[in-house]
Design a protein around this motif. Structure first.
Motif, mmCIF file in Angstrom:
data_model
loop_
_atom_site.group_PDB
_atom_site.id
_atom_site.type_symbol
_atom_site.label_atom_id
_atom_site.label_comp_id
_atom_site.label_asym_id
_atom_site.label_seq_id
_atom_site.Cartn_x
_atom_site.Cartn_y
_atom_site.Cartn_z
ATOM 1 N N LYS A 14 0.825 -1.109 0.065
ATOM 2 C CA LYS A 14 0.031 -0.033 -0.073
ATOM 3 C C LYS A 14 0.771 1.194 0.025
ATOM 4 O O LYS A 14 1.884 1.402 0.758
ATOM 5 N N TRP A 15 0.719 2.173 -1.083
ATOM 6 C CA TRP A 15 1.536 3.223 -1.022
ATOM 7 C C TRP A 15 1.038 4.177 0.252
ATOM 8 O O TRP A 15 -0.282 4.326 0.183
ATOM 9 N N ASP A 16 2.046 4.852 1.022
ATOM 10 C CA ASP A 16 1.692 5.675 2.015
ATOM 11 C C ASP A 16 1.750 7.178 1.656
ATOM 12 O O ASP A 16 0.981 7.869 1.786
ATOM 13 N N ARG A 19 7.886 8.388 -1.921
ATOM 14 C CA ARG A 19 8.622 7.185 -2.306
ATOM 15 C C ARG A 19 8.348 5.921 -1.335
ATOM 16 O O ARG A 19 8.953 5.169 -1.397
ATOM 17 N N GLN A 20 7.345 6.005 -0.335
ATOM 18 C CA GLN A 20 7.176 5.021 0.654
ATOM 19 C C GLN A 20 5.942 4.269 0.489
ATOM 20 O O GLN A 20 4.891 4.809 0.233
ATOM 21 N N GLY A 21 5.946 3.010 0.912
ATOM 22 C CA GLY A 21 4.858 2.036 1.070
ATOM 23 C C GLY A 21 4.799 1.230 2.239
ATOM 24 O O GLY A 21 5.976 1.179 2.822
#
Length: 150
Positions: A14-16, A19-21
């Motif tokens: 899941k994308w948060d 560029r983080q998930g």
């Protein structure tokens, strides 16, 4: 003829933000934050990257394969650690993980088991299903130590 066996491993990312998930699986309790590594534009420090996970999959597969073969072979050992280094380069003009070096350190109690231990470490690298599934060159640099009193 052997029966075809298939196993599946489901994960969800899941994308948060940026560029983080967050990586999870409905079969596991823990989640893992993932991000672009800091070496690339927009990369994030101190968070697991796909590159770390790629090297970790080879290292952990080596460890689980080794423990199975060692158990079957009745090799007794005291400690095992598997430092691993993955090298990503753009040798062909595009970035790829070109090499992983596994440096397993195995501690045994019996000096007479040293050659057997080295053979099992080599066999584990050859039998690792992740290593067999990738095109990255995997090099093994094992070290077998005998514990004091062994």
């Amino acid at each position: 003829m052997s029966e075809l066996v298939k196993h599946t491993y489901d994960v969800e990312l899941k994308w948060d933000e940026g560029r983080q998930g967050t990586l999870r699986s409905n079969k596991l309790n823990d989640t893992i934050e993932v991000a672009t590594p800091p070496e690339f534009p927009g990369g994030v420090e101190e968070i697991w990257s796909p590159e770390h996970l790629f090297v970790a999959s080879v290292s952990s597969c080596f460890m689980t394969t080794f423990t199975a073969i060692a158990e079957y072979s009745k090799l007794k050992y005291e400690e095992l650690s598997v430092p691993a280094t993955g090298t990503m380069s753009n040798e062909s003009g595009k970035f790829a993980m070109t090499e992983i070096i596994l440096r397993p350190k195995l501690v045994i109690m019996d000096e007479n088991q040293k050659e057997k231990a080295l053979r099992i470490l080599q066999k584990a690298e050859e039998a690792c299903l992740i290593t067999r599934s990738i095109k990255t060159e995997v090099k093994l640099e094992p070290e077998v130590l005998v514990a004091v009193g062994g």
